[in-house]
Enzyme design. Structure first.
Site, short mmCIF file in Angstrom:
data_model
loop_
_atom_site.label_atom_id
_atom_site.label_comp_id
_atom_site.label_asym_id
_atom_site.label_seq_id
_atom_site.Cartn_x
_atom_site.Cartn_y
_atom_site.Cartn_z
CE LYS A 10 -3.84 -2.12 2.51
NZ LYS A 10 -4.70 -2.03 3.72
CG HIS A 56 -1.93 7.01 3.47
ND1 HIS A 56 -2.23 7.54 4.70
CD2 HIS A 56 -2.27 5.70 3.53
CE1 HIS A 56 -2.73 6.60 5.48
NE2 HIS A 56 -2.76 5.47 4.81
CG HIS A 95 1.31 5.26 6.31
ND1 HIS A 95 0.94 5.02 5.01
CD2 HIS A 95 0.83 4.22 7.03
CE1 HIS A 95 0.28 3.88 4.95
NE2 HIS A 95 0.19 3.38 6.16
#
Length: 729
Positions: A291, A294, A297
């Site tokens: 993933k 983004h 995070h």
């Protein structure tokens, strides 16, 4: 006339008046009194005038030094009255607002000597000196001869303090040690009660007497203890103000010791060794593989790096661990999604972006066909059973993700010592399950196994599903056990969003019920969420896109000043660092527990108190060093640093080691952000007033050393926050 002067509180403004007039110097007989608290003047043994201000007014009028009836002297007389009637900080403010060199023009007058004397009596920074004030100093030395406060030969040791690396501990330990003798209260408790007062008008350090937990009237204690306290060359005196006991420290010693310490330790200034020999694991960032990284995070990553830096600075040995989310049903879902939507070429070109698109697509499919989730669970069961075909694809996704993550972490100036993950947990998980069973903590529920934590208000927690697969909690128990066995940590810190508060509490309570020896050595540092984003819905804002946009905006700003732009060796890299500073500082500016809505405009604001402002302050300090044409002289005469702006900067520098140690209590990045802004503002005030180039050589050396200490300290605060201090921008 006989002038009785208290040696513990010499009235320098009265001495300045005496020194300003030849006849007064000849007729006034100085009489130092060691135990007096008031200045008194006896005139012909008939009249006694009490109080420094009253004595000063009498001396002025007795010699008509300021003729109130003369139009030319009326301003001076009015100003003298203000100086004699107002507290010293007000006098300091009056001086700072003057546009002329002296209070009433370009030449010194009696009011300048008065103002100097008032400030000097209050141990505040004094303006320029001239003949009268120098003469007053000579008189004060005569008065104080043989009655000066005793010199401190040795700084008392108090557990948990570090006077060898923290200037403020020198003064605090001296106060705490003497106050322990006076009050009978433990010196350590007194030390922890010492704090900065709200206003420097009251003193440099203060104790709120109720914090000492002594039975009785706090205000009365403050009065009694202030009278008993014996000044020395470091601590000039104690005064009571209601329930507060205030202490005035020697500003000259504060300046000299701060400069010496900051210059000596440099990049290590602010650090201490109080926790030497202790080891901490800091687990942070921990994204799910396959993933994209983004904006959500970012919080765990920069807060976790900050926590690691704080522990480092306080003497701990730290291990930064990235515990990747690399196991679970979602990887079965991703494998099924790749079979349906995967593209080998797209995977090679941009693996993270492609896997993200696959994940979003398969979740959309599952909304229409819920049986996809059953397929995903079955695939994950194959992974747990060790089927090589299932694991081969998973390993590929994992390896590609870690390579990409390392690129992003490198850009963020963050390094990990260990890349671990849920998949890496070995037999610790099974040993944990066995221990739960042996302790009678497991309950069977339709084939699943759970722990009932409802009596601790922590609900029921499943540790094994009906199909035998494990969950986050099971793997976390096993991971904690294995980490303790491998690293023998004294503290393990989980930097995890507040959204996971229940899960972390369940983990900690389970470790406690299992009576593991490290159960009391775990800590949760939580933080609020970045709201307005969802991975499954495809509304994620990629962190790299944010950083690229911030860099581009800053690059455009830099280009507007062509001359400075040409001086920057790598403008792309500098623009990236400034953009990172903007993003990190706005994220850390508020208390970490607060949620905030993702807002590009807020993140890319470069006006006011921002990351770029702090970077600019540091770069300008570097510019002063470059353009001065001088080498840093560590033996410069810092007694020449008498201006209020210089003392304020060094007062802030002196407080940095205290800040570093205090961060262990709350681990709040916003406290460092606030400090960095304060120091940057203090530095900015100096830029306009205290030039290096063009100053007298000794003054230039002293100021350059002050700027160097400020630059080192600001840079160290920035590094705590994960910023890379820039030399040009």
């Amino acid at each position: 006339m006989e002038l009785s002067v208290p040696v513990k509180a010499i009235p320098f403004h009265v001495l300045a008046i005496t020194a300003s007039d030849v006849q007064l110097k000849e007729t006034v007989q100085l009489k130092p009194v060691s135990d007096a608290t008031e200045t008194t003047l006896k005139v012909d043994n008939k009249v006694t005038i009490i109080g420094a201000a009253s004595v000063a007014r009498y001396l002025i009028r007795s010699r008509n030094l300021l003729n109130e009836h003369d139009a030319a002297s009326q301003n001076a007389a009015r100003l003298a009255d203000i100086i004699l009637s107002q507290p010293a900080p007000i006098v300091q403010q009056i001086i700072s607002q003057q546009q002329t060199k002296y209070l009433l023009g370009e030449a010194p007058q009696l009011v300048d000597a008065l103002a100097w004397g008032v400030l000097h009596s209050a141990n505040l920074p004094t303006p320029h000196q001239w003949a009268v004030t120098k003469a007053a100093m000579t008189l004060s030395e005569e008065i104080a001869a043989g009655a000066a406060p005793p010199k401190v030969d040795e700084i008392p040791a108090i557990p948990g303090t570090s006077p060898e690396t923290n200037v403020m501990d020198i003064f605090k330990n001296l106060i705490a040690s003497q106050m322990a003798t006076i009050t009978g209260v433990d010196a350590k408790l007194i030390y922890t009660a010492l704090d900065l007062p709200k206003s420097l008008e009251n003193g440099d350090l203060a104790i709120a007497v109720p914090r000492l937990r002594v039975k009785g009237n706090p205000a009365q204690f403050a009065q009694e203890w202030a009278k008993t306290f014996q000044p020395n060359d470091h601590i000039l005196g104690a005064t009571a103000s209601g329930p507060f006991l205030n202490f005035r420290i020697n500003a000259k010693l504060l300046v000299s010791k701060t400069v010496a310490m900051a210059a000596k330790y440099g990049l290590d200034y602010g650090k201490n060794k109080l926790n030497q020999g202790k080891r901490a694991i800091v687990e942070f960032s921990s994204p799910n593989i396959a993933k994209p990284f983004h904006a959500g995070h970012l919080r765990s990553t920069i807060i976790g790096a900050f926590v690691r830096n704080v522990y480092d600075a306080n003497g701990w040995e730290t291990i930064a661990m990235n515990y990747l989310g690399d196991w679970g049903k979602q990887y079965g879902l991703l494998a099924i999604g790749f079979a349906r939507h995967g593209d080998e070429q797209a995977l090679q070109n941009d693996p993270i972006k492609h896997l993200y698109d696959v994940y979003v697509s398969i979740n959309r499919d599952a909304e229409a066909d819920p049986s996809i989730h059953d397929e995903a669970r079955a695939y994950f069961k194959k992974m747990e059973d060790g089927e090589e075909e299932a694991l081969q694809l998973w390993r590929r996704f994992r390896d590609l993700s870690i390579v990409k993550y390392k690129e992003v972490y490198g850009r963020l100036n963050i390094k990990f010592d260990v890349y671990s993950g849920e998949s890496q947990v070995g037999d610790g998980m099974m040993r944990g399950l066995k221990a739960l069973e042996e302790c009678g903590l497991l309950i069977d529920s339709d084939g699943a196994k759970l722990i009932d934590l409802t009596k601790y208000k922590l609900e029921k927690a499943i540790v094994q599903k009906r199909d035998g697969t494990t969950l986050y909690l099971t793997r976390d128990i096993g991971a904690a056990l294995e980490r303790y066995e491998k690293f023998k940590f004294d503290k393990m810190i989980y930097v995890v969003a507040s959204q996971q508060d229940l899960h972390v509490k369940q983990l900690f309570k389970t470790l406690e019920l299992l009576k593991y020896p490290f159960a009391d050595k775990v800590e949760h540092v939580n933080f609020g969420m970045v709201q307005g984003m969802s991975t499954r819905k495809g509304t994620v804002v990629f962190l790299e896109d944010i950083l690229d946009e911030a860099k581009d905006i800053m690059h455009d700003v830099m280009r507007k000043n062509e001359a400075k732009y040409k001086e920057v060796a790598d403008p792309e890299q500098v623009a990236d660092e400034i953009g990172l500073s903007a993003v990190k500082i706005q994220d850390n500016a508020a208390r970490r527990i607060k949620n905030y809505e993702f807002d590009r405009n807020r993140m890319f604001t470069f006006e006011g108190d921002t990351g770029p402002y702090i970077q600019y302050a540091h770069a300008r300090l570097m510019s002063i060093e470059r353009k001065s044409g001088l080498q840093i002289n560590h033996n410069a005469n810092v007694e020449l640093l008498t201006e209020p702006e210089a003392i304020e900067v060094l007062r802030s520098v002196a407080q940095y080691p205290d800040l570093v140690r205090s961060l262990m209590n709350g681990l709040e990045p916003c406290n460092v952000v606030t400090y960095a802004f304060k120091l940057s503002h203090d530095i900015s005030s100096c830029f306009e007033a205290l030039w290096v180039r063009g100053a007298a050589p000794e003054v230039a050396d002293a100021r350059l050393l002050m700027y160097y200490c400020a630059r080192v300290t600001l840079g160290n605060a920035m590094r705590l926050l994960g910023l890379k201090p820039l030399e040009r921008m």
